[in-house]
Design a protein around this motif. Structure first.
Motif, PDB file in Angstrom:
ATOM      1  N   UNK A 113     -40.066  12.210 -96.242  1.00 31.98           N
ATOM      2  CA  UNK A 113     -39.814  13.585 -96.650  1.00 31.98           C
ATOM      3  C   UNK A 113     -40.230  13.902 -98.084  1.00 31.98           C
ATOM      4  N   UNK A 114     -41.073  13.071 -98.667  1.00 33.87           N
ATOM      5  CA  UNK A 114     -41.579  13.307-100.019  1.00 33.87           C
ATOM      6  C   UNK A 114     -42.967  13.919 -99.851  1.00 33.87           C
ATOM      7  N   UNK A 115     -43.149  15.148-100.316  1.00 37.69           N
ATOM      8  CA  UNK A 115     -44.392  15.857-100.031  1.00 37.69           C
ATOM      9  C   UNK A 115     -45.611  15.180-100.652  1.00 37.69           C
ATOM     10  N   UNK A 116     -46.734  15.372 -99.999  1.00 33.81           N
ATOM     11  CA  UNK A 116     -48.000  14.851-100.513  1.00 33.81           C
ATOM     12  C   UNK A 116     -48.267  15.414-101.900  1.00 33.81           C
ATOM     13  N   UNK A 117     -48.005  16.680-102.087  1.00 32.29           N
ATOM     14  CA  UNK A 117     -48.255  17.321-103.380  1.00 32.29           C
ATOM     15  C   UNK A 117     -47.388  16.698-104.469  1.00 32.29           C
ATOM     16  N   UNK A 118     -46.118  16.447-104.174  1.00 28.93           N
ATOM     17  CA  UNK A 118     -45.246  15.807-105.159  1.00 28.93           C
ATOM     18  C   UNK A 118     -45.808  14.436-105.537  1.00 28.93           C
ATOM     19  N   UNK A 119     -46.241  13.662-104.557  1.00 29.66           N
ATOM     20  CA  UNK A 119     -46.805  12.340-104.832  1.00 29.66           C
ATOM     21  C   UNK A 119     -48.040  12.441-105.720  1.00 29.66           C
ATOM     22  N   UNK A 120     -48.882  13.433-105.457  1.00 29.28           N
ATOM     23  CA  UNK A 120     -50.091  13.616-106.268  1.00 29.28           C
ATOM     24  C   UNK A 120     -49.736  13.949-107.715  1.00 29.28           C
ATOM     25  N   UNK A 180     -46.780  13.542-109.284  1.00 28.08           N
ATOM     26  CA  UNK A 180     -46.025  12.440-109.892  1.00 28.08           C
ATOM     27  C   UNK A 180     -46.961  11.304-110.289  1.00 28.08           C
ATOM     28  N   UNK A 181     -48.004  11.084-109.511  1.00 25.71           N
ATOM     29  CA  UNK A 181     -48.980  10.048-109.826  1.00 25.71           C
ATOM     30  C   UNK A 181     -49.696  10.378-111.138  1.00 25.71           C
ATOM     31  N   UNK A 182     -50.131  11.610-111.289  1.00 27.61           N
ATOM     32  CA  UNK A 182     -50.819  12.031-112.510  1.00 27.61           C
ATOM     33  C   UNK A 182     -49.900  11.906-113.724  1.00 27.61           C
ATOM     34  N   UNK A 183     -48.619  12.266-113.540  1.00 32.64           N
ATOM     35  CA  UNK A 183     -47.649  12.208-114.639  1.00 32.64           C
ATOM     36  C   UNK A 183     -47.115  10.801-114.880  1.00 32.64           C
ATOM     37  N   UNK A 184     -47.402   9.886-113.979  1.00 36.45           N
ATOM     38  CA  UNK A 184     -46.943   8.515-114.136  1.00 36.45           C
ATOM     39  C   UNK A 184     -45.485   8.292-113.799  1.00 36.45           C
ATOM     40  N   UNK A 185     -44.906   9.185-113.001  1.00 36.13           N
ATOM     41  CA  UNK A 185     -43.482   9.042-112.669  1.00 36.13           C
ATOM     42  C   UNK A 185     -43.243   8.839-111.173  1.00 36.13           C
ATOM     43  N   UNK A 216     -54.466   1.297-104.984  1.00 35.87           N
ATOM     44  CA  UNK A 216     -55.737   2.005-104.891  1.00 35.87           C
ATOM     45  C   UNK A 216     -56.797   1.028-104.400  1.00 35.87           C
ATOM     46  N   UNK A 217     -57.437   1.388-103.308  1.00 34.01           N
ATOM     47  CA  UNK A 217     -58.513   0.589-102.721  1.00 34.01           C
ATOM     48  C   UNK A 217     -59.723   1.514-102.666  1.00 34.01           C
ATOM     49  N   UNK A 218     -60.614   1.334-103.620  1.00 30.93           N
ATOM     50  CA  UNK A 218     -61.740   2.269-103.722  1.00 30.93           C
ATOM     51  C   UNK A 218     -61.203   3.641-104.064  1.00 30.93           C
ATOM     52  N   UNK A 219     -61.449   4.597-103.191  1.00 30.41           N
ATOM     53  CA  UNK A 219     -60.936   5.962-103.387  1.00 30.41           C
ATOM     54  C   UNK A 219     -59.644   6.213-102.611  1.00 30.41           C
ATOM     55  N   UNK A 240     -30.841  15.388-113.141  1.00 31.96           N
ATOM     56  CA  UNK A 240     -32.030  15.697-113.913  1.00 31.96           C
ATOM     57  C   UNK A 240     -32.786  16.784-113.157  1.00 31.96           C
ATOM     58  N   UNK A 241     -32.938  17.927-113.788  1.00 34.74           N
ATOM     59  CA  UNK A 241     -33.575  19.047-113.081  1.00 34.74           C
ATOM     60  C   UNK A 241     -35.057  19.162-113.390  1.00 34.74           C
ATOM     61  N   UNK A 242     -35.626  18.179-114.071  1.00 32.31           N
ATOM     62  CA  UNK A 242     -37.061  18.200-114.338  1.00 32.31           C
ATOM     63  C   UNK A 242     -37.834  18.004-113.061  1.00 32.31           C
ATOM     64  N   UNK A 243     -39.021  18.531-113.035  1.00 31.60           N
ATOM     65  CA  UNK A 243     -39.861  18.401-111.842  1.00 31.60           C
ATOM     66  C   UNK A 243     -41.096  17.618-112.186  1.00 31.60           C
ATOM     67  N   UNK A 244     -41.642  16.965-111.200  1.00 30.03           N
ATOM     68  CA  UNK A 244     -42.889  16.213-111.408  1.00 30.03           C
ATOM     69  C   UNK A 244     -44.047  17.175-111.463  1.00 30.03           C
TER      70      UNK A 244
END
Length: 72
Positions: free
Chosen positions: A20-27, A29-34, A40-43, A68-72
């Motif tokens: 239930x963790x959205x793809x967008x949140x993962x993207x 959060x990945x950029x923000x490092x959180x 990562x395998x190639x692309x 914590x009400x901060x968002x990724x």
């Protein structure tokens, strides 16, 4: 779940469907490092089931604790 299943690699879509963790949140959060650890395998970006579970556990809060009400 067996140890072998814990090492199974999931796509962002599979993480979304299973946890239930959205793809967008993962993207973002990945950029923000959180976000959860990723592989990562190639692309390709993949997540181990055990890393997702550990990341979720690390963010668990007791009822009544300050949130914590901060968002990724």
């Amino acid at each position: 779940m067996s140890g072998q299943d814990e090492d199974f690699l999931l796509t962002r879509k599979e993480v979304e469907d299973r946890f239930g963790i959205s793809k967008r949140y993962l993207e973002v959060a990945d950029v923000k490092g959180c976000g959860p650890k990723r592989i990562v395998i190639g692309r390709l970006v993949r997540y181990r089931v055990k890393d997702i579970r550990e990341w979720i556990d690390a963010h668990a809060q007791e009822a009544g604790s300050p949130s914590h009400h901060g968002r990724a």
